[in-house]
Scaffold this active site. Structure first.
Site, PDB file in Angstrom:
ATOM      1  N   MET A 118      50.864   1.638 -13.680  1.00 15.82           N
ATOM      2  CA  MET A 118      49.807   0.945 -14.425  1.00 15.82           C
ATOM      3  C   MET A 118      48.535   1.794 -14.473  1.00 15.82           C
ATOM      4  O   MET A 118      48.639   2.985 -14.644  1.00 15.82           O
ATOM      5  CB  MET A 118      49.534  -0.422 -13.794  1.00 15.82           C
ATOM      6  CG  MET A 118      50.504  -1.467 -14.305  1.00 15.82           C
ATOM      7  SD  MET A 118      50.177  -1.848 -16.040  1.00 15.82           S
ATOM      8  CE  MET A 118      51.235  -3.225 -16.324  1.00 15.82           C
ATOM      9  N   CYS A 119      47.400   1.227 -14.316  1.00 16.75           N
ATOM     10  CA  CYS A 119      46.078   1.811 -14.537  1.00 16.75           C
ATOM     11  C   CYS A 119      45.730   1.695 -16.022  1.00 16.75           C
ATOM     12  O   CYS A 119      46.596   1.708 -16.872  1.00 16.75           O
ATOM     13  CB  CYS A 119      45.921   3.276 -14.136  1.00 16.75           C
ATOM     14  SG  CYS A 119      46.010   3.547 -12.363  1.00 16.75           S
ATOM     15  N   GLY A 120      44.447   1.541 -16.279  1.00 18.16           N
ATOM     16  CA  GLY A 120      43.993   1.446 -17.668  1.00 18.16           C
ATOM     17  C   GLY A 120      42.909   2.471 -17.928  1.00 18.16           C
ATOM     18  O   GLY A 120      42.129   2.805 -17.026  1.00 18.16           O
TER      19      GLY A 120
END
Lengths: 229, 300
Positions: B1-3
């Site tokens: 994930m991470c944005g």
């Protein structure tokens, strides 16, 4: 004719309402407004209804769809129609990665472009992309048909089984064991039938497409390839 | 994930809204990275011969104020120190930046210099991204370009220093979605080459790698190109320099990325929904960056 505003109704409530519908429901036309790129909109529907979504959707829209017709008036995120079983999904804009991934049946139409891994591991779904598709599309495609009006990215059909690929534009590169194949009458008939289903009958000449499929060299273990493992 | 979200402004009339737009874009990415967030802001304009260092303590509980008072006494009247939430911005003559570094090293080694440059300011902290943005007042900031990150930690601990963006060179920063497999060996090599790396985080190694390539004469575009050969793992990078903004995805393009461009801006986001707050997005050119392809925009 339910109208659901996703800025007021939660996604969970919307999907719960859709999941309750049975084959004989009278609520056959649904409109969803303000989707705002939310994930999993109208995933898991199992009823012969029409769902119009007024705007862009996030991941997995219409995933596992059975019987429903879903129209997205915007772009779709990753995995639109993933593992769909039947029905129709139409995306008016572009689709992100893995459109129609592992789909078992039904028809997915993308009016714009689809990006990487379109139709990855497809297992019977038909996909018609009116624009171009990205790299690694139809990877390990087992069955079903993928039709592309534009171009295909690198490694098309890598490790493909028996999916049928028809591409009108340039193909940047074919993946392992994917080869161009002769377009015979039965393939022209198959393609014409798919164009008709996508509403493009007589608008596009089937002879402009080239066919790609499996060379069937990777099906079984071959002792000559032992060094590759 | 991470944005990741990034905004590069082409139409100067939009510059006062940089912070506000970046905050809105980031708010849609909280679910991709709820444990920490960070913002790199390239402020509008710069004072000739001046440089800015942004300092952060080791945790939110750390009290920066008394340490900054001592640093102020050491630096004298030529330096301006401004406290902002858990960070401090030290503005002073460019030639005095070394005095800050050596004082911190000698008297407060627990403090990290999170950014240094004529224009770049980095603010990053542990916490829910919308809270982090609010605490630093990001929405009130103006600038020419900015990058933000929401973190779901994989390769190192959830700490201020483990948050993105990472900066290992003047006015340079990098954010990352993905994870690198060869960061340990590369870290040792880069440290031998004299590039400072503070954490055990994989992303900092990527930032340091680019800094080293540019130190050795490569442009940012060339440095990104060589990273395709030298970094092992999966990554979507967004990088910032004093004038520019670049994007690179690994050859498989594992991690999501979508871009939009109009006459007013170029924007990057992990998901399309982050772009929906931008003016004129309905008519923007929207596309997904190709794998192993360097994209770069620069202000003249």
């Amino acid at each position: 004719m339910p109208l659901i505003d996703l800025s007021k109704t939660s996604l969970r409530d919307l999907n719960a309402s859709l999941h309750k519908l049975t084959a004989d429901t009278n609520e056959t036309l649904w409109t969803i407004v303000n989707p705002a790129g939310e994930h999993s909109i109208a995933a898991g529907v199992d009823a012969p209804i029409t769902i119009n979504i007024d705007g862009p959707v996030g991941y997995y829209c219409g995933g596992m769809n059975k019987h429903a017709t879903i129209v997205v008036e915007g772009s779709a995120g990753q995995g639109v129609g993933e593992n769909m079983m039947s029905g129709l999904i139409r995306v008016r804009g572009d689709a992100s990665q893995s459109a129609g991934a592992t789909g078992r049946g039904g028809l997915l139409i993308v009016e714009g472009n689809a990006s990487a891994r379109c139709g990855i591991s497809m297992k019977g779904i038909d996909i018609v992309v009116k624009g171009s598709i990205g790299h690694l599309s139809a990877f390990m495609g087992q069955s079903g048909r993928l039709v592309v009006f534009g171009e295909a990215g690198e490694a098309l059909g890598d490790s493909i089984y028996e999916a049928h690929l028809y591409v009108r534009g340039a193909v940047a590169g074919l993946g392992a064991d994917c080869v161009e194949k002769e377009m015979r009458d039965e393939h022209r008939a198959e393609l014409a039938e798919l164009l008709k289903a996508a509403g493009e009958e007589h608008k596009i000449d089937v002879s402009e497409f080239r066919r790609y499929g499996s060379a069937r060299q990777l099906y079984n273990f071959n002792i000559d390839n032992v060094d590759a493992y | 994930m991470c944005g990741i979200a990034g905004l590069f402004i082409k139409d100067r009339s939009l510059e006062p809204k940089l912070g506000e737009l970046l905050t809105k874009m980031t708010a849609t990415l909280c679910s991709r990275g709820p444990d920490s967030a960070g913002f790199a802001i390239y402020g509008s304009g710069k004072a000739a011969g001046k440089t800015k260092l942004v300092l952060a303590g080791p945790s939110k509980a750390y009290s920066l104020e008394p340490v900054m008072r001592e640093l102020g006494l050491h630096l004298g009247p030529g330096a301006d120190i401004h406290l902002l939430h858990t960070h401090a911005i030290v503005s002073l003559k460019a030639e005095d930046a070394g005095r800050v570094r050596s004082w911190v090293e000698a008297h407060a080694p627990e403090i990290t210099i999170v950014s240094e440059g004529e224009r770049l300011e980095i603010f990053k902290e542990v916490g829910y991204p919308t809270d982090v943005a609010r605490d630093f007042g990001i929405s009130g900031m103006s600038g020419t370009h900015g990058i933000s990150h929401t973190r779901m930690a994989t390769e190192s601990a959830v700490t201020t220093n483990g948050s993105h963006p990472f900066s290992t060179g003047t006015d340079q920063c990098l954010v990352h979605n993905g994870s690198l497999s060869n960061h340990a060996s590369l870290r040792r090599e880069l440290r031998r080459e004299g590039i400072p790396i503070r954490t055990e985080n994989d992303t900092e190694v990527a930032a340091a790698y680019l800094t080293k390539q540019m130190r050795d004469g490569q442009s940012l575009g060339e440095a990104l190109q060589s990273s395709l050969a030298d970094l092992d793992g999966f990554f979507t990078f967004v990088v910032g320099t004093e004038n520019g903004f670049g994007v690179l995805r690994d050859p498989i393009a594992c991690k999501p990325a979508v871009m939009a461009e109009t006459d007013q801006f170029v924007a990057f986001a992990s998901e399309f929904k982050s772009l929906m707050c931008l003016p004129g997005i309905k008519n923007a050119k929207v596309w997904e960056p190709k794998p192993a392809t360097v994209y770069f925009w620069e202000h003249q």
